[in-house]
Design an enzyme around this catalytic site. Sequence first.
Site, PDB file in Angstrom:
ATOM      1  N   ASP A  25     -15.929 -42.331 -20.642  1.00  0.00           N
ATOM      2  CA  ASP A  25     -15.259 -42.109 -21.296  1.00  0.00           C
ATOM      3  C   ASP A  25     -16.270 -43.313 -22.383  1.00  0.00           C
ATOM      4  O   ASP A  25     -17.271 -43.197 -22.172  1.00  0.00           O
ATOM      5  CB  ASP A  25     -14.252 -43.297 -21.594  1.00  0.00           C
ATOM      6  CG  ASP A  25     -13.230 -43.595 -23.117  1.00  0.00           C
ATOM      7  OD1 ASP A  25     -13.753 -41.555 -23.158  1.00  0.00           O
ATOM      8  OD2 ASP A  25     -12.298 -44.309 -22.924  1.00  0.00           O
ATOM      9  N   HIS A  42     -20.599 -35.003 -25.139  1.00  0.00           N
ATOM     10  CA  HIS A  42     -20.450 -35.324 -23.632  1.00  0.00           C
ATOM     11  C   HIS A  42     -21.568 -34.329 -22.771  1.00  0.00           C
ATOM     12  O   HIS A  42     -21.833 -34.479 -21.578  1.00  0.00           O
ATOM     13  CB  HIS A  42     -19.456 -33.243 -23.906  1.00  0.00           C
ATOM     14  CG  HIS A  42     -18.038 -33.984 -24.896  1.00  0.00           C
ATOM     15  ND1 HIS A  42     -17.054 -34.528 -24.076  1.00  0.00           N
ATOM     16  CD2 HIS A  42     -17.653 -34.002 -25.902  1.00  0.00           C
ATOM     17  CE1 HIS A  42     -16.536 -35.015 -25.064  1.00  0.00           C
ATOM     18  NE2 HIS A  42     -16.504 -34.313 -25.701  1.00  0.00           N
ATOM     19  N   LEU A 136     -22.441 -37.879   0.435  1.00  0.00           N
ATOM     20  CA  LEU A 136     -21.278 -38.331  -0.564  1.00  0.00           C
ATOM     21  C   LEU A 136     -20.685 -37.228  -0.714  1.00  0.00           C
ATOM     22  O   LEU A 136     -21.238 -36.674  -0.919  1.00  0.00           O
ATOM     23  CB  LEU A 136     -21.495 -39.120  -2.048  1.00  0.00           C
ATOM     24  CG  LEU A 136     -21.358 -39.212  -2.935  1.00  0.00           C
ATOM     25  CD1 LEU A 136     -20.596 -41.004  -2.629  1.00  0.00           C
ATOM     26  CD2 LEU A 136     -21.215 -39.292  -4.394  1.00  0.00           C
TER      27      LEU A 136
END
Length: 248
Positions: A25, A42, A136
């Site tokens: 955020d 962004h 991962l």
Amino acid sequence: MTPDELLPQIRASGDVPRHVAVIMDGNGRWARQRGLPRHLGHREGMKSVRDTIEGAVDVGVEILTLYAFSTENWARPPQEVSALMGLLQLYARKERAELRKQGVEVHILGELERLDDRTRSAVEGIAEATRGGDALRLNLMISYGGREELVRAARELALRVAAGELDADEVDEEAVEGALFTAGLPDPDLLIRTSGERRLSNFLLWQLAYAEWHISPVLWPDFRREDLYAAILDFQRRERRFGRVPSP
Ligand code: IPE
Ligand code: IPE
Ligand code: MG
């Protein structure tokens, strides 16, 4: 402190969280502080995604779950939604080879039927291209909402009961868990939210029941692996009780 200084501290402090979830955020505020349009915040956030993934691989996190776009984010202005969709496509194109090389297996979780065809095929392409990576597991939560996920699960279980495949008494925690997007995965141990906000914003409502929270003041585009490592060190200082009494 630098990542190289933090890594040995983490290694000396005990278990690393197996599953880390992040509410990324603060992109809009990062851009506003610089007098830039929101979409550049962004875009800058993509660098943080890259660094956080690499940091998670290096420290030995098994599962990283990133909240990239919520069901509520569909209500943002259309130009912002389309900028975000464009960035998802760009991310999928640019990062795919590197993620594959690093052994990162990408899974896209959320209501993908709401995505436009180009975005959907780009993100599905990255999942396909990275299948089998064993360093991962990366869950990218796109068009995801915790309530919708629970509604879908309830509907799926109801249909199975109606079809006679499942008994109503067999609807238990395990059955609900198995009907979520995250079926089969351990719950997040650590939840990080950047930009100082203290709310869940409809993220992983079921799965976060016992996660430890770390609220970072850093805006997502400024977040780097040392911030991930600081969150892990904070996690390692917690005593997890799961409703029981402290261990002697
Ligand atoms: C997070 O940054 C990215 C998404 C929700 C897609 P925001 O866009 O929410 O940034 P702020 O909260 O307005 O600063
Ligand atoms: C949560 O952030 C969603 C994502 C990070 C993808 P928002 O910025 O959309 O959440 P609110 O509106 O502040 O709760
Ligand atoms: Mg926000």
